[in-house]
Design a protein around this motif. Sequence first.
Motif, PDB file in Angstrom:
ATOM      1  N   SER A 233       0.837  -1.201   0.000  1.00 19.46           N
ATOM      2  CA  SER A 233       0.000   0.000   0.000  1.00 19.46           C
ATOM      3  C   SER A 233       0.866   1.242   0.000  1.00 19.46           C
ATOM      4  CB  SER A 233      -0.921   0.013   1.218  1.00 19.46           C
ATOM      5  OG  SER A 233      -0.169   0.168   2.413  1.00 19.46           O
ATOM      6  N   VAL A 234       0.311   2.295  -0.568  1.00 17.35           N
ATOM      7  CA  VAL A 234       0.962   3.609  -0.599  1.00 17.35           C
ATOM      8  C   VAL A 234      -0.072   4.628  -0.158  1.00 17.35           C
ATOM      9  CG1 VAL A 234       2.087   5.340  -2.027  1.00 17.35           C
ATOM     10  CG2 VAL A 234       2.444   2.904  -2.517  1.00 17.35           C
ATOM     11  N   ARG A 235       0.300   5.460   0.810  1.00 20.16           N
ATOM     12  CA  ARG A 235      -0.636   6.501   1.234  1.00 20.16           C
ATOM     13  C   ARG A 235       0.110   7.754   1.643  1.00 20.16           C
ATOM     14  NH1 ARG A 235      -1.601   6.523   7.071  1.00 20.16           N
ATOM     15  NH2 ARG A 235      -0.504   4.809   8.085  1.00 20.16           N
ATOM     16  N   GLY A 236      -0.580   8.844   1.609  1.00 21.37           N
ATOM     17  CA  GLY A 236      -0.018  10.106   2.053  1.00 21.37           C
ATOM     18  C   GLY A 236      -0.584  10.488   3.402  1.00 21.37           C
ATOM     19  N   TRP A 237       0.156  11.250   4.175  1.00 24.11           N
ATOM     20  CA  TRP A 237      -0.307  11.673   5.505  1.00 24.11           C
ATOM     21  C   TRP A 237       0.070  13.129   5.689  1.00 24.11           C
ATOM     22  CZ3 TRP A 237       1.140  13.810  10.101  1.00 24.11           C
ATOM     23  CH2 TRP A 237       0.308  13.579  11.210  1.00 24.11           C
ATOM     24  N   SER A 238      -0.870  13.901   6.154  1.00 23.92           N
ATOM     25  CA  SER A 238      -0.648  15.338   6.302  1.00 23.92           C
ATOM     26  C   SER A 238      -0.969  15.773   7.718  1.00 23.92           C
ATOM     27  CB  SER A 238      -1.520  16.107   5.300  1.00 23.92           C
ATOM     28  OG  SER A 238      -1.420  17.506   5.520  1.00 23.92           O
ATOM     29  N   ASN A 239      -0.302  16.870   8.123  1.00 23.21           N
ATOM     30  CA  ASN A 239      -0.586  17.454   9.438  1.00 23.21           C
ATOM     31  C   ASN A 239      -1.957  18.121   9.471  1.00 23.21           C
ATOM     32  OD1 ASN A 239       1.849  16.735  10.669  1.00 23.21           O
ATOM     33  ND2 ASN A 239       2.913  18.454   9.681  1.00 23.21           N
ATOM     34  N   ASP A 240      -2.460  18.453   8.270  1.00 27.81           N
ATOM     35  CA  ASP A 240      -3.747  19.159   8.192  1.00 27.81           C
ATOM     36  C   ASP A 240      -4.889  18.150   8.342  1.00 27.81           C
ATOM     37  OD1 ASP A 240      -5.888  20.727   7.725  1.00 27.81           O
ATOM     38  OD2 ASP A 240      -5.216  21.451   5.752  1.00 27.81           O
ATOM     39  N   PRO A 241      -5.645  18.226   9.398  1.00 29.03           N
ATOM     40  CA  PRO A 241      -6.738  17.250   9.603  1.00 29.03           C
ATOM     41  C   PRO A 241      -7.824  17.350   8.544  1.00 29.03           C
ATOM     42  CG  PRO A 241      -6.875  19.022  11.218  1.00 29.03           C
ATOM     43  CD  PRO A 241      -5.586  19.245  10.490  1.00 29.03           C
ATOM     44  N   ASN A 242      -7.900  18.515   7.871  1.00 30.27           N
ATOM     45  CA  ASN A 242      -8.936  18.697   6.857  1.00 30.27           C
ATOM     46  C   ASN A 242      -8.558  18.043   5.530  1.00 30.27           C
ATOM     47  OD1 ASN A 242     -10.548  20.259   8.627  1.00 30.27           O
ATOM     48  ND2 ASN A 242      -9.303  22.095   8.175  1.00 30.27           N
ATOM     49  N   GLU A 243      -7.304  17.694   5.404  1.00 34.76           N
ATOM     50  CA  GLU A 243      -6.850  17.099   4.148  1.00 34.76           C
ATOM     51  C   GLU A 243      -6.967  15.580   4.251  1.00 34.76           C
ATOM     52  OE1 GLU A 243      -2.762  16.949   1.496  1.00 34.76           O
ATOM     53  OE2 GLU A 243      -3.149  18.668   2.809  1.00 34.76           O
ATOM     54  N   SER A 244      -7.713  15.013   3.352  1.00 38.81           N
ATOM     55  CA  SER A 244      -7.970  13.572   3.400  1.00 38.81           C
ATOM     56  C   SER A 244      -6.756  12.792   2.920  1.00 38.81           C
ATOM     57  CB  SER A 244      -9.182  13.226   2.525  1.00 38.81           C
ATOM     58  OG  SER A 244      -8.925  13.587   1.173  1.00 38.81           O
ATOM     59  N   GLU A 245      -6.652  11.558   3.415  1.00 39.78           N
ATOM     60  CA  GLU A 245      -5.542  10.690   3.022  1.00 39.78           C
ATOM     61  C   GLU A 245      -5.779  10.127   1.635  1.00 39.78           C
ATOM     62  OE1 GLU A 245      -4.709   7.545   5.678  1.00 39.78           O
ATOM     63  OE2 GLU A 245      -3.996   8.834   7.289  1.00 39.78           O
ATOM     64  N   ASN A 246      -4.717  10.075   0.863  1.00 40.18           N
ATOM     65  CA  ASN A 246      -4.747   9.399  -0.424  1.00 40.18           C
ATOM     66  C   ASN A 246      -4.143   8.028  -0.238  1.00 40.18           C
ATOM     67  OD1 ASN A 246      -5.861  11.586  -1.881  1.00 40.18           O
ATOM     68  ND2 ASN A 246      -3.832  12.557  -1.965  1.00 40.18           N
ATOM     69  N   VAL A 247      -4.936   7.008  -0.420  1.00 43.58           N
ATOM     70  CA  VAL A 247      -4.478   5.648  -0.171  1.00 43.58           C
ATOM     71  C   VAL A 247      -4.645   4.827  -1.440  1.00 43.58           C
ATOM     72  CG1 VAL A 247      -4.761   3.574   1.218  1.00 43.58           C
ATOM     73  CG2 VAL A 247      -5.142   5.831   2.239  1.00 43.58           C
ATOM     74  N   SER A 248      -3.594   4.146  -1.810  1.00 40.17           N
ATOM     75  CA  SER A 248      -3.696   3.171  -2.895  1.00 40.17           C
ATOM     76  C   SER A 248      -3.116   1.873  -2.369  1.00 40.17           C
ATOM     77  CB  SER A 248      -2.943   3.641  -4.136  1.00 40.17           C
ATOM     78  OG  SER A 248      -1.568   3.787  -3.850  1.00 40.17           O
ATOM     79  N   ALA A 249      -3.794   0.787  -2.745  1.00 44.55           N
ATOM     80  CA  ALA A 249      -3.351  -0.506  -2.224  1.00 44.55           C
ATOM     81  C   ALA A 249      -3.431  -1.559  -3.314  1.00 44.55           C
ATOM     82  CB  ALA A 249      -4.216  -0.917  -1.032  1.00 44.55           C
ATOM     83  N   ILE A 250      -2.505  -2.474  -3.247  1.00 40.62           N
ATOM     84  CA  ILE A 250      -2.491  -3.615  -4.141  1.00 40.62           C
ATOM     85  C   ILE A 250      -2.433  -4.842  -3.256  1.00 40.62           C
ATOM     86  CG2 ILE A 250      -1.319  -4.714  -6.089  1.00 40.62           C
ATOM     87  CD1 ILE A 250       0.274  -2.042  -6.376  1.00 40.62           C
TER      88      ILE A 250
END
Length: 1237
Positions: A233-250
């Motif tokens: 899996s690959v995902r992004g994580w941000s300090n901004d709680p309003n910004e949703s995570e982008n998750v991709s998984a295989i």
Amino acid sequence: MAGDCIAATAAAKQHIEEIRSKKFAIGSKEPNPLTEDLHHAVTSLSAELYTKDVHFLMELIQNSEDNAYPDGVQPTLEFVLTTRDITRTGAPSTLLVFNNEVGFTKTNMESVCSVGRSTKKGKRNLGFIGEKGIGFKSVFLVSMHPHIFSNGYQVKFSEAPNQDCGIGYIVPEWVEDNAVVSDVYDIYGVDKILPTTTIILPLKPEKVEAVKRQLSQLHPELLLFLCKIKRLSVRGWSNDPNESENVSAIFISSETHQNAMPSDRANSCVVHLSAKEKVEATEETCQYFMWRQAFQVKPESKVSTRNDVDDWIISLAFPFGKRLKRGTSSIGIFAFLPTEMVTNFPFVIHADFILASSREAILLDNKWNMGILGCASSIPELNNVRESIKIMVQEARIIPCKMFSGRKHYRKPGSAIRIHKKFRELLCDVQNQDISLKGWNSCTVYDYAVKVFHALNSKNEPEIAIDCAHFIYHSHSHGFIAESELHHLCTIMPIVDGSGLVRKQRSVTLVPISRSKWPTLSGPTNPFLKQNYVDIAEVYAKSYQCNGEHTPEEELLDFLAKNLEAKDLPQLCPPDMVLPLKSYLTCEEAYLLLDWIRFLRISGLSIPQNFIQSIRIRRWMKTYSGLSCPSQCFLLDTTAKIVFETMKIVLHDCFILEQEFYSDRLFSYVDELKYLGVRFGFDDLQRLLANRFKSLTSSILSKEYTYSLLMFISISREKKMLDEDWLNPIKEGRWLQTSQGSRAPKESLFLQSETEVEAVLKITNLPVVDESFYGSKLSTFSFELTILGVMLTIERAYDLIAQNLKFPADVTSMTGNCGLLILRCIRYMGSSASEFIDNVTEQPWLKINSGFECPRKCILYDGKWYSLFNIVDMPIIDEGFYGSEIRSFMAEMKVIGVAVDFESAFQMIMAQFKLLSASHSLTPANIISLLICVREMIQKRPSQLFEFHSSLLGEMWLKTRLGYRAPKESILFSSKWVDFAEGAGFVARGLKQPIDSSLITRDSAISLLECIKCLMSECNDQNAFVGFLDYLKGSKWLKTTFGYRIPEQCILFDPTWEVGLLKMILAFLAGPMMFMPAKRRFKAAKSLLELSVFETDKAIQVNYQLLLSRRSKTLEARRTKMVFWDRSSHRLFLDRSGFEDRKTNIEFASSFAQEVADGVLSQGPADAIYNLSKLLQIGFMFEFKEDAVKFLLIKENLELFVEDTEFLNAEFGKRTHPRSEQLGPLTPVPSSKKRCQ
């Protein structure tokens, strides 16, 4: 659980400290000499294998696939990209890698802290897919400070050299900051269990976008051929709680329809692969039919990098439905992980291919890969499918056709004809006008063009050829020429080349020179023209107007380049000719040539021999020594660089590619360079050095060359590349400088001890390596010298020393170590040393107290036998010369004849004693020392007295008055004897001849008398006694006033009389009757002392004559006396008969007293003479004994004055001992006459 974590962390921290201190000498005052080399090693390794950022992801995936996983877990790899600076290093973004493996071990950590120490080497047959060896270190391509948290380890690494040891990349540093761990939990999810291993990569600013791009392009199908990883899996994580995570998984959701076919060594299954781009997105799924089959590796396809692999496992994946791409093109070939090769097959091929160093493609000219491809093409199921489809299509009526009659029907593909739509419309119009088409010769644009092209073949008219090209272009653009027709027309179409000529035939079409790269290598002229490689003329690029049709600038040229399939580098397949390369290629030109060769190799095209050979032998590569051809060049990797620096003197004429000129990009063309003949890395350098050293060692090597050879052997051994076949001639070459000139290593001896070298050189002609020539550094290559056959320890050379022993002409030049070395040889050789012992036994090589002597004549001194060694001078080993070590070789010395114990020393000393005795060379000191030794033996070694006695029995070593005699024939006189009986008998038996008076002393005469006395009281051998007396009676051994006389001619005067007589006379002369002064008294006493006493057997006749002056007559009278004092001659005569019985003979006593009184007082008064005479007569009767004399003096009222006593002491003080008194004269004299007046 918490306790276990704390213990694991403490153990991990201690392990890291051990690595830092022991391996990198951090904390040590001495710098690590390998720091710079190790730093360059990891720097070059990271740069040379991979040139694209993507590969660090592939390496991490590959490492995760090779990891071990706990039972019951789904092996998962997760990438999280965040903008949070977790490590506080100023990174704009951080990539976290989570893996639920079992975690790092000590071995894993030590591997990460090393270069070239992968824990997966040689384990490919066990499923490990790692090959390139860079592994974790690839992360330095995107991060300067990677962190690892696993199994208690909390470490980070730095790209920059460590300030303590100067090494980068591999020096671990413990991370104490708990905030880092807290951030990791926060990002991963506090409600989830953190995987065992977390890798934190603070990204370099310039690499953030590249990492994002590569993460987004991870191909979903990469899980298909991994055995362990089932989810990524690959995902992004941000300090901004309003910004949703982008998750991709295989992930692989399941495997179904599993089917095993053991007879074919194959199996199949259906894999359900799923991919999801975002949390809210719909999950995409694709099913793949997987076919796996094993093929035995063919012997001719074996390669060294796959020695542990016996079977090829080839997998084919056939997708059901739409393949999962995730923004990337379909990949055709996998080697566990995807390559960049696209096959356009509707399925995926996977096998353990050997890849190019950049991982872009497989090497099609590699025999391992060719073997795999050969197996893939022979899969029967694949061939059956292909053939069955072909047959079905050929026989099926599947092509729809329409007749001019309007009737429609289906035809087989082979009987259907396709015509252009507009041409069909034209024919339909003709038919509608009731015009018959019978007998018409149809002519299409295609037919027309073919006829024109044939007409141009006989003419050289460039303008017409250009017009034809425009005609074809516009006809195609209007749809008058089909694609298939266009392809054929472009094949036969004459074109104008760069020189302006029309070319009717061509093998290959080249792009115009303005667009091409090939002129950069060969110049502006087409080098392949003779091989019908035709370059398109620039005139086609011009704009064109004809028949109402306009062709914009460059458009026709683009059309021709595409449809004539004009080639340019690197996609050009060259002819079999010598490539006319320029004399100098720039860096980019060189890379163009390498790209050209890469294309040819990857595409599987046959590379012409003349073409490739011309590149190999042409001097176009820039080296540190100038331009050179590839076949003579070297490209050095990190290890090879280190070796080259060490071997510069040997490789001074080698052509090393100038990496500063070509940059690190050159390492991405390693396979192409090798193909051209460039030798790469340590393996090739090792082979070159091996051949060069093999040639050099045919003669003596210099010091520098020798050290290079030894260093080469050391490195080859460490790399496990030391070839015994190569080593054998090196061992036999006479290149080593020794004391005997140049010698082969296997003949030579290298000793690190100067004393051992000195000893060996003194006593042998062995070739000892000349350390003065090579220097002390040679000892650091002890192991390498041993490999070459050099005898490195003295123990290995003992047999040779024994065989080559040669004592120096001047034996005094031998040192103590020479002797010790000989003894060591005897000890080492043991029972096989007999011949060697024979050689050294008779040679004078042992240092003794006075020079050198052969062993069988030498004695090892022992203080316990001190007195034994003092008997005679013996060759005693000089222990000061050899040191205390000599005593450790007592057994060896005994073997060669040295006397090392009491018995052997005693025998040797006795032999020398007897030799001196036989030559009468013994001194009093020898005899006294012998007797002292006997005395000590009596006290300390009484059991060995018999041996002593036996050795000396019968030996004539005592010097006597009769010469040298054996002890049993000798006697020792002593005044302290108590028991004289045994000696007396010995003297009686030993006296065989008359005594020589010259040998007689006062003591010896007394001894003889003592012997007589003893024998008279007790004698066991009367015959011997009688004979003894006879010899004494006939010998002149008694000294008298007239010399030596036989006993019967001597008289004995008792000396005690003399003292008592003089006391009475002195006391009388000092008495009241005489009152004689002292001087006169002393004079009277001296007149008595000066008398010579004679004894006679005849009566003493004294004649008296009285001269009658008045009558002139003489009156004579004769008188017989027993004692007479002749004053004129100062002699006293005694009648023997009266003297012998003097104690009872009153007449003799009276005569003696009267004569002495008359003599003393010859002028004194008669009454004084009378009184003195009477006093002396009484004293005589008592033999003038002291008590009698004392009594008489008191009775007569006489006194001995002090001066008289002093006078007597002066005269008799030295003769108080009876044995020291001078005997009186005992020589007989004839009668004498006294004349009286």
